[in-house]
Design an enzyme around this catalytic site. Structure first.
Site, PDB file in Angstrom:
ATOM      1  N   GLU A  27       1.659  -1.387  21.485  1.00 27.88           N
ATOM      2  CA  GLU A  27       1.022  -0.401  21.284  1.00 27.88           C
ATOM      3  C   GLU A  27       0.943   0.778  20.505  1.00 27.88           C
ATOM      4  O   GLU A  27       0.073   1.594  19.904  1.00 27.88           O
ATOM      5  CB  GLU A  27       0.204   0.068  22.888  1.00 27.88           C
ATOM      6  CG  GLU A  27      -0.742  -1.156  23.634  1.00 27.88           C
ATOM      7  CD  GLU A  27       0.338  -1.692  24.500  1.00 27.88           C
ATOM      8  OE1 GLU A  27       1.814  -1.915  24.176  1.00 27.88           O
ATOM      9  OE2 GLU A  27       0.016  -2.858  25.336  1.00 27.88           O
TER      10      GLU A  27
ATOM     11  N   PHE B  79      -2.107  -1.568  40.843  1.00 28.38           N
ATOM     12  CA  PHE B  79      -1.100  -2.013  39.835  1.00 28.38           C
ATOM     13  C   PHE B  79      -1.733  -1.692  38.345  1.00 28.38           C
ATOM     14  O   PHE B  79      -2.955  -1.418  38.222  1.00 28.38           O
ATOM     15  CB  PHE B  79      -1.446  -3.650  39.845  1.00 28.38           C
ATOM     16  CG  PHE B  79      -0.850  -4.431  39.030  1.00 28.38           C
ATOM     17  CD1 PHE B  79       0.429  -4.377  38.671  1.00 28.38           C
ATOM     18  CD2 PHE B  79      -1.707  -4.966  37.909  1.00 28.38           C
ATOM     19  CE1 PHE B  79       1.208  -5.199  37.697  1.00 28.38           C
ATOM     20  CE2 PHE B  79      -1.022  -5.759  36.773  1.00 28.38           C
ATOM     21  CZ  PHE B  79       0.355  -5.805  36.788  1.00 28.38           C
ATOM     22  N   GLN B  80      -0.956  -1.205  37.377  1.00 32.70           N
ATOM     23  CA  GLN B  80      -1.032  -0.795  36.195  1.00 32.70           C
ATOM     24  C   GLN B  80      -1.961   0.545  36.181  1.00 32.70           C
ATOM     25  O   GLN B  80      -2.819   0.598  35.233  1.00 32.70           O
ATOM     26  CB  GLN B  80      -1.591  -1.670  35.345  1.00 32.70           C
ATOM     27  CG  GLN B  80      -0.518  -2.935  35.299  1.00 32.70           C
ATOM     28  CD  GLN B  80      -0.738  -3.943  34.152  1.00 32.70           C
ATOM     29  OE1 GLN B  80      -2.022  -4.138  33.649  1.00 32.70           O
ATOM     30  NE2 GLN B  80       0.178  -4.202  33.464  1.00 32.70           N
TER      31      GLN B  80
ATOM     32  N   LYS C 127     -12.059  -0.091  35.142  1.00 32.54           N
ATOM     33  CA  LYS C 127     -12.368  -1.338  35.182  1.00 32.54           C
ATOM     34  C   LYS C 127     -13.489  -1.599  35.678  1.00 32.54           C
ATOM     35  O   LYS C 127     -14.651  -2.495  35.147  1.00 32.54           O
ATOM     36  CB  LYS C 127     -11.459  -2.127  36.114  1.00 32.54           C
ATOM     37  CG  LYS C 127     -11.632  -3.669  36.210  1.00 32.54           C
ATOM     38  CD  LYS C 127     -10.953  -4.539  35.123  1.00 32.54           C
ATOM     39  CE  LYS C 127     -11.279  -6.057  35.700  1.00 32.54           C
ATOM     40  NZ  LYS C 127     -10.953  -6.941  34.681  1.00 32.54           N
TER      41      LYS C 127
ATOM     42  N   MET D 138      19.942  11.333   8.396  1.00 27.48           N
ATOM     43  CA  MET D 138      19.382  12.490   8.474  1.00 27.48           C
ATOM     44  C   MET D 138      20.496  13.195   9.554  1.00 27.48           C
ATOM     45  O   MET D 138      20.744  14.273   9.511  1.00 27.48           O
ATOM     46  CB  MET D 138      17.969  12.703   8.506  1.00 27.48           C
ATOM     47  CG  MET D 138      17.845  14.137   8.530  1.00 27.48           C
ATOM     48  SD  MET D 138      18.058  15.064   6.892  1.00 27.48           S
ATOM     49  CE  MET D 138      16.539  14.977   5.949  1.00 27.48           C
TER      50      MET D 138
HETATM   51  C1  LIG Z   1      11.460   8.483  17.329  1.00 27.01           C
HETATM   52  C2  LIG Z   1      12.627   9.519  16.861  1.00 27.01           C
HETATM   53  N1  LIG Z   1      13.861   9.343  17.577  1.00 27.01           N
HETATM   54  C3  LIG Z   1      15.028  10.144  16.761  1.00 27.01           C
HETATM   55  C4  LIG Z   1      14.736  10.973  15.880  1.00 27.01           C
HETATM   56  C5  LIG Z   1      15.392  11.887  15.390  1.00 27.01           C
HETATM   57  N2  LIG Z   1      15.817  11.468  13.878  1.00 27.01           N
HETATM   58  C6  LIG Z   1      15.433  12.183  12.828  1.00 27.01           C
HETATM   59  S1  LIG Z   1      15.815  11.532  11.288  1.00 27.01           S
HETATM   60  C7  LIG Z   1      16.944  10.301  12.170  1.00 27.01           C
HETATM   61  C8  LIG Z   1      17.629   9.426  11.331  1.00 27.01           C
HETATM   62  C9  LIG Z   1      16.607   8.239  10.654  1.00 27.01           C
HETATM   63  O1  LIG Z   1      17.591   7.340  10.083  1.00 27.01           O
HETATM   64  P1  LIG Z   1      16.749   6.133   9.213  1.00 27.01           P
HETATM   65  O2  LIG Z   1      15.624   5.775   9.433  1.00 27.01           O
HETATM   66  O3  LIG Z   1      18.018   5.134   8.859  1.00 27.01           O
HETATM   67  O4  LIG Z   1      16.650   7.194   7.673  1.00 27.01           O
HETATM   68  P2  LIG Z   1      17.724   7.914   6.613  1.00 27.01           P
HETATM   69  O5  LIG Z   1      17.629   9.371   7.346  1.00 27.01           O
HETATM   70  O6  LIG Z   1      19.122   7.166   7.108  1.00 27.01           O
HETATM   71  O7  LIG Z   1      16.884   7.787   5.386  1.00 27.01           O
HETATM   72  C10 LIG Z   1      16.628  10.509  13.489  1.00 27.01           C
HETATM   73  C11 LIG Z   1      17.508   9.736  14.367  1.00 27.01           C
HETATM   74  C12 LIG Z   1      13.197  10.902  15.337  1.00 27.01           C
HETATM   75  N3  LIG Z   1      12.678  11.557  14.254  1.00 27.01           N
HETATM   76  N4  LIG Z   1      12.342  10.032  15.806  1.00 27.01           N
END
Ligand SMILES: Cc1ncc(C[n+]2csc(CCOP(=O)(O)OP(=O)(O)O)c2C)c(N)n1
Length: 574
Positions: free
Chosen positions: A53, A115-116, A165, A482
């Site tokens: 979802e 439930f749910q 529902k 990042m």
């Molecule tokens: C759902 C979620 N969890 C954690 C983060 C924190 N976060 C920001 S950028 C990042 C790394 C992203 O890695 P990747 O998708 O491999 O991209 P890259 O930076 O290597 O290009 C994280 C963990 C986030 N933005 N969203």
């Protein structure tokens, strides 16, 4: 004559078709099975069966961002509804029009831990523009019509409608009537700027010696791009766009000075810091723009145009607030400039542009493609060339997102689709799917990272079922890039849980899902293989590009500094 009676489920479907809905993104479950049965019997809109979802919300969101229409989601009660929470928050932070129809247990069971059962209206209260608890089947059509109106008007945002529902089942029927031309006494956003404020704004613009137009996502959302361009050209002003506003003024327009903020261009941030008047249009002075608010543009008079009065002076004090829809206010500003017979102070303007050109000459987006490793910037540049800058570019969150924003100049609004406010990893692929449904004949790219793509990779299956041939390009650095960059810069290079081991072979995985997989490992195969990928029009292609894992995104604002205090590259300050 006997009156025709309908079930609540039939009313949901009739209301959606009356509101011209083309796609509903959803996933069935007990509380909404009556709606699914009614969907089975109609052909006004198509239901897209997702695999999770959360992805339904991002698909609806991507569809909404690209078209301007309301994105529609349908989920069952409990886990179905709670799986939507991240997508609702994503849409809320970026002001995206979305209606989420959520099932609920029967009214007689609400509060019994049935439930749910989850109080989805309660769960989502801080991340929706509004929500409705439907309790009576005859109110369903008008509640849905109101939900659409609220989602789309004023400052757009997500609206949740909870449908128990027992008001959907065949045993209960009622008369259907809907008022699609919604008027609500209690909700009337101010759309036109106050004349006095418009005059004050124009006076400030007229007296400015170093004006900057700072334009945000509001310009894109209210389709005000043409008026923005007219204003910028009339004033011959430098214009910077936020991450959400990219494409608002074309990225190849001569007055465009680049994105501003954390990973913005040096010239954009310098121009902001040295401006004497800042005209903020549909932008919200987000902390990723301002850096340290206490040091933010101390010498500038700030004119802030926004549809949402609560956004004005929220983080940065506005000297001249203007509440209104940005397209209407832009027209008012243009009319007032004509009225006062605006004359350019050409000397001041040319000195200002000379200064900006000096900052521009630092070429803050330059990078060195030295050894054989593929630089991520080069991948984006290659895609720009191959798609002639015309693709819809959807991104996930991380370094790849910033590289895409920096190296793919967007000529048009709604071409760049990303989660700016919430920064939701897992957004990119489903958003791209929503865009592809809306524009099947255009190139739709999902630029992603090896971390982000794994957050909604199951949707590759949905892509096959509905034939959605998007091009997925992974800037694969074998890490959460990042995070690793921040650990390099702020945590002494201690890479705590930012390297991922056992990353799957994405090309083979894509093939297992029934798509085409391409791997790119060397610089010489970059362009030919990307060309090959973009030449395939009828199948989804997953391109896994092995990039230099050590690359950082630059420029980058220095923590706690002013807007223009930046690292230009490793160890080099602007
Ligand atoms: C759902 C979620 N969890 C954690 C983060 C924190 N976060 C920001 S950028 C990042 C790394 C992203 O890695 P990747 O998708 O491999 O991209 P890259 O930076 O290597 O290009 C994280 C963990 C986030 N933005 N969203």
């Amino acid at each position: 004559m006997t009156t025709q009676l309908f079930t609540g489920a039939e009313m949901v479907v009739k209301a959606l078709s009356a509101l011209d809905v083309k796609y509903v993104f959803g996933y069935p479950g007990g509380s909404v099975l009556d709606i699914y049965d009614a969907i089975f019997k109609q052909n006004a809109f198509e239901h897209i069966l997702v695999r999770h979802e959360q992805a339904a919300t991002h698909m609806a969101d991507g569809y909404a961002r690209a078209t301007g229409d309301v994105g529609v989601v349908l989920a069952t009660s409990g886990p179905g509804a709670t799986n939507c929470v991240t997508g609702i928050a994503t849409a809320y932070m970026d002001s995206i029009p979305m209606v989420v129809l959520s099932g609920q247990v029967a009214t007689t069971l609400i509060g019994d831990d049935a439930f749910q059962e989850t109080d989805i209206v309660g769960c989502t209260r801080p991340i929706v523009k509004h929500s409705f608890n439907c309790r009576n089947l005859e109110e369903i059509p008008n509640i849905i019509a109101k939900a659409f109106y609220i989602a789309k008007s004023g400052r757009p945002g997500p609206v949740v409608v909870e449908l128990p529902k027992d008001i959907l089942i065949p045993e209960n029927t009622g008369e259907y009537s809907i008022e699609t031309d919604v008027k609500m006494r209690s909700y009337n956003p101010t759309v036109k700027g106050h004349t006095k404020q418009i005059r004050k704004a124009v006076k400030a613009i007229n007296e400015a010696k170093r004006l900057v137009v700072y334009s945000g996502g509001g310009i894109v959302l209210s389709d005000a791009s043409e008026l923005l361009t007219q204003l910028v050209e009339k004033l011959n002003a430098p214009c910077t766009n936020t991450l959400m506003g990219l494409g608002g003024l074309s990225g190849i327009h001569k007055n465009f000075i680049g994105m501003l903020g954390m990973h913005g261009s040096l010239e954009a941030n310098k121009a902001m810091a040295n401006a004497d008047v800042i005209l903020a249009l549909g932008a919200r002075f987000d902390d990723r723009v301002t850096n340290n608010v206490n040091k933010f543009c101390p010498n500038a008079t700030i004119v802030h145009v926004d549809i949402d009065p609560t956004s004005i002076s929220k983080t940065i004090n506005a000297h001249i607030p203007v509440v209104g829809l940005v397209d209407i206010v832009l027209q008012q500003l243009l009319d007032e400039l004509d009225q006062i017979k605006f004359q350019q102070d050409t000397d001041a303007l040319s000195t200002w542009w000379q200064q900006i050109d000096q900052w521009r000459a630092a070429n803050s987006f330059s990078y060195v493609q030295a050894d054989g490793k593929i630089k991520p910037q080069r991948v984006i540049e290659a895609m720009y060339k191959i798609t002639k800058g015309e693709a819809y570019v959807c991104s996930d969150v991380g370094q790849h997102q910033m590289f895409a924003a920096q190296y793919y100049p967007f000529a048009k609004p709604r071409q760049w689709i990303n989660s700016g406010g919430l920064g939701t990893m897992g957004f990119g692929l489903p958003a791209a799917m929503g865009v592809k449904l809306a524009f099947p004949d255009s190139h739709v790219i999902c630029i992603t990272g090896d971390g982000s793509i794994q957050m909604n990779i199951q949707e590759l299956s949905t892509c096959l079922q509905y034939n959605l041939p998007v091009v997925i390009v992974t800037l694969n650095n074998r890490s959460l890039g990042m995070v690793r960059q921040w650990q390099d810069m702020v945590y002494g290079g201690r890479h705590s849980s930012s390297y991922m081991e056992s990353i799957p072979d994405f090309a083979k995985l894509a093939e297992a899902y029934g798509h085409v997989g391409i791997e790119i490992d060397t610089l010489d195969e970059l362009e030919p293989k990307l060309e090959q990928a973009f030449a395939i029009k009828d199948r989804l292609v997953f391109v896994d590009v092995c990039i230099d894992e050590k690359e950082h995104v630059y420029p980058m604002q220095i923590k706690h500094g002013s807007v223009d205090e930046m690292w230009l590259t490793k160890g080099v300050k602007a």
